[in-house]
Design a protein around this motif. Sequence first.
Motif, PDB file in Angstrom:
ATOM      1  N   LEU A 162       0.822  -1.215   0.000  1.00 56.27           N
ATOM      2  CA  LEU A 162       0.000   0.000   0.000  1.00 56.27           C
ATOM      3  C   LEU A 162       0.852   1.259   0.000  1.00 56.27           C
ATOM      4  O   LEU A 162       0.413   2.300  -0.497  1.00 56.27           O
ATOM      5  N   PHE A 163       2.075   1.174   0.543  1.00 54.37           N
ATOM      6  CA  PHE A 163       2.983   2.320   0.407  1.00 54.37           C
ATOM      7  C   PHE A 163       3.250   2.602  -1.065  1.00 54.37           C
ATOM      8  O   PHE A 163       3.199   3.750  -1.522  1.00 54.37           O
ATOM      9  N   VAL A 164       3.524   1.551  -1.825  1.00 57.06           N
ATOM     10  CA  VAL A 164       3.794   1.705  -3.264  1.00 57.06           C
ATOM     11  C   VAL A 164       2.561   2.253  -3.977  1.00 57.06           C
ATOM     12  O   VAL A 164       2.655   3.162  -4.813  1.00 57.06           O
ATOM     13  N   VAL A 165       1.385   1.725  -3.642  1.00 53.94           N
ATOM     14  CA  VAL A 165       0.144   2.200  -4.269  1.00 53.94           C
ATOM     15  C   VAL A 165      -0.067   3.682  -3.983  1.00 53.94           C
ATOM     16  O   VAL A 165      -0.378   4.471  -4.889  1.00 53.94           O
ATOM     17  N   GLY A 166       0.092   4.090  -2.728  1.00 51.26           N
ATOM     18  CA  GLY A 166      -0.092   5.495  -2.375  1.00 51.26           C
ATOM     19  C   GLY A 166       0.920   6.403  -3.044  1.00 51.26           C
ATOM     20  O   GLY A 166       0.566   7.488  -3.533  1.00 51.26           O
ATOM     21  N   TYR A 167       2.176   5.960  -3.084  1.00 52.67           N
ATOM     22  CA  TYR A 167       3.232   6.759  -3.720  1.00 52.67           C
ATOM     23  C   TYR A 167       2.918   6.972  -5.196  1.00 52.67           C
ATOM     24  O   TYR A 167       2.995   8.095  -5.711  1.00 52.67           O
ATOM     25  N   LEU A 168       2.564   5.898  -5.889  1.00 55.87           N
ATOM     26  CA  LEU A 168       2.271   5.993  -7.320  1.00 55.87           C
ATOM     27  C   LEU A 168       1.009   6.806  -7.581  1.00 55.87           C
ATOM     28  O   LEU A 168       0.929   7.545  -8.571  1.00 55.87           O
ATOM     29  N   LEU A 169       0.006   6.680  -6.705  1.00 60.43           N
ATOM     30  CA  LEU A 169      -1.229   7.448  -6.872  1.00 60.43           C
ATOM     31  C   LEU A 169      -0.941   8.941  -6.825  1.00 60.43           C
ATOM     32  O   LEU A 169      -1.474   9.719  -7.628  1.00 60.43           O
ATOM     33  N   GLN A 170      -0.076   9.339  -5.898  1.00 56.61           N
ATOM     34  CA  GLN A 170       0.243  10.759  -5.806  1.00 56.61           C
ATOM     35  C   GLN A 170       1.082  11.212  -6.997  1.00 56.61           C
ATOM     36  O   GLN A 170       0.822  12.264  -7.586  1.00 56.61           O
ATOM     37  N   ARG A 171       2.061  10.408  -7.376  1.00 61.44           N
ATOM     38  CA  ARG A 171       2.970  10.791  -8.461  1.00 61.44           C
ATOM     39  C   ARG A 171       2.259  10.880  -9.807  1.00 61.44           C
ATOM     40  O   ARG A 171       2.522  11.784 -10.607  1.00 61.44           O
TER      41      ARG A 171
ATOM     42  N   ARG B  61       5.874  14.798  -0.815  1.00 59.75           N
ATOM     43  CA  ARG B  61       4.416  14.651  -0.838  1.00 59.75           C
ATOM     44  C   ARG B  61       4.023  13.227  -1.236  1.00 59.75           C
ATOM     45  O   ARG B  61       3.071  12.662  -0.679  1.00 59.75           O
ATOM     46  N   ALA B  62       4.754  12.651  -2.188  1.00 60.14           N
ATOM     47  CA  ALA B  62       4.458  11.281  -2.601  1.00 60.14           C
ATOM     48  C   ALA B  62       4.751  10.293  -1.468  1.00 60.14           C
ATOM     49  O   ALA B  62       3.989   9.341  -1.250  1.00 60.14           O
ATOM     50  N   VAL B  63       5.846  10.526  -0.739  1.00 59.00           N
ATOM     51  CA  VAL B  63       6.157   9.679   0.419  1.00 59.00           C
ATOM     52  C   VAL B  63       5.057   9.808   1.470  1.00 59.00           C
ATOM     53  O   VAL B  63       4.664   8.814   2.103  1.00 59.00           O
ATOM     54  N   THR B  64       4.552  11.023   1.661  1.00 62.47           N
ATOM     55  CA  THR B  64       3.455  11.240   2.607  1.00 62.47           C
ATOM     56  C   THR B  64       2.236  10.415   2.213  1.00 62.47           C
ATOM     57  O   THR B  64       1.616   9.756   3.053  1.00 62.47           O
ATOM     58  N   PHE B  65       1.901  10.444   0.939  1.00 61.90           N
ATOM     59  CA  PHE B  65       0.795   9.623   0.444  1.00 61.90           C
ATOM     60  C   PHE B  65       1.086   8.142   0.692  1.00 61.90           C
ATOM     61  O   PHE B  65       0.192   7.375   1.083  1.00 61.90           O
ATOM     62  N   GLY B  66       2.325   7.741   0.435  1.00 62.22           N
ATOM     63  CA  GLY B  66       2.695   6.349   0.630  1.00 62.22           C
ATOM     64  C   GLY B  66       2.589   5.920   2.078  1.00 62.22           C
ATOM     65  O   GLY B  66       2.039   4.852   2.384  1.00 62.22           O
ATOM     66  N   VAL B  67       3.103   6.745   2.991  1.00 60.94           N
ATOM     67  CA  VAL B  67       3.040   6.422   4.419  1.00 60.94           C
ATOM     68  C   VAL B  67       1.594   6.359   4.898  1.00 60.94           C
ATOM     69  O   VAL B  67       1.199   5.441   5.626  1.00 60.94           O
ATOM     70  N   SER B  68       0.794   7.334   4.485  1.00 60.33           N
ATOM     71  CA  SER B  68      -0.626   7.349   4.854  1.00 60.33           C
ATOM     72  C   SER B  68      -1.329   6.088   4.370  1.00 60.33           C
ATOM     73  O   SER B  68      -2.084   5.448   5.118  1.00 60.33           O
ATOM     74  N   SER B  69      -1.087   5.717   3.114  1.00 55.04           N
ATOM     75  CA  SER B  69      -1.714   4.518   2.550  1.00 55.04           C
ATOM     76  C   SER B  69      -1.202   3.259   3.232  1.00 55.04           C
ATOM     77  O   SER B  69      -1.963   2.298   3.432  1.00 55.04           O
ATOM     78  N   ALA B  70       0.080   3.242   3.606  1.00 54.03           N
ATOM     79  CA  ALA B  70       0.649   2.080   4.283  1.00 54.03           C
ATOM     80  C   ALA B  70      -0.018   1.845   5.634  1.00 54.03           C
ATOM     81  O   ALA B  70      -0.358   0.702   5.981  1.00 54.03           O
ATOM     82  N   ILE B  71      -0.220   2.922   6.402  1.00 54.08           N
ATOM     83  CA  ILE B  71      -0.901   2.791   7.696  1.00 54.08           C
ATOM     84  C   ILE B  71      -2.323   2.296   7.491  1.00 54.08           C
ATOM     85  O   ILE B  71      -2.797   1.391   8.190  1.00 54.08           O
ATOM     86  N   ALA B  72      -3.024   2.872   6.502  1.00 53.92           N
ATOM     87  CA  ALA B  72      -4.395   2.443   6.210  1.00 53.92           C
ATOM     88  C   ALA B  72      -4.417   0.977   5.789  1.00 53.92           C
ATOM     89  O   ALA B  72      -5.316   0.218   6.190  1.00 53.92           O
TER      90      ALA B  72
END
Length: 295
Positions: free
Chosen positions: A78-87, A195-206
């Motif tokens: 999910l970290f990867v998914v969040g990172y890519l979603l933001q990027r 910002r992409a890392v932030t999205f990744g971390v947020s998605s990883a926790i979720a």
Amino acid sequence: MAATQFVVNGLLVGALFAAVAVGFALIWGVVDIINLAHGEMVMLGGYTSYWVLKLGTGTAESSVLLFLASIPVAIGLLFVVGYLLQRTLVSRVIGTDVFLTLLVTFGASIAIQQLAIRAWTANPRSIQVRFAEQSMALGGIVVPKMKLIAFAGALALTVAMYVFLQKTRTGRAIRAVSQNPEAAALVGIDVEHTRAVTFGVSSAIAGGIGAFIAVILNIQPQMGLIYTLKSFIIVVFGGVGSIPGALIGGLLLGSVEELVSGFISSQWTLAVSFSLLIVLLVVKPKGLFGEGAEQ
């Protein structure tokens, strides 16, 4: 005694709500958008853990250790998914009209839902964890063992995020970008990557919380919306930008919802939650911990 039981149940579930809301608040504070696809990260995390166990052992029933071993996989994916979603998507609308950012993240949530339905159908699924006894009694209060483990896991993820933001170089970069992106760029911080890392971390926790949810509740592709709504309530309730506020807000929301469900009806839980939110906004518009609470 019934009220005490409901409150205990609410605290156990509320910690999960709080951990999801912490990630939601992180994106809101750093990227300055309301991510309407956040609940879908919870859903994907639940399915990731489910399929890791299903493909690895041939069944969705597992021991506690096997289940816990699946959680890092959900967090990493999910970290990867969040990172890519933001990027690939969100970065294109940052700084534009607020309505456009809401539209883009809402579209992403619908797309993820539909892809999940196509891939896994709409049938509810769950992970069964084997225990000799499924619950234990503490002073007359019945505590399901898996809910207790999920509660501990949610607190651990929340504390881990707080420590990450406060003590690591990347965490300090995230806080710098949330406070002043221009100044952060001037001192050499890659704002878009942060910002992409932030999205990744947020998605990883979720995603990690989604795995815990899969063992105490059913998961299905359209479950994300309810967690997005609850995250919004909790973040506004606790104060935008406050991790302690999100934690306390989640525990309070869980307790209130369990009391309403136990004494009235589960159909009234969201109505009561939003009513309390409206009252709070009238009485204390900045939330319980205020707008300027430190992340």
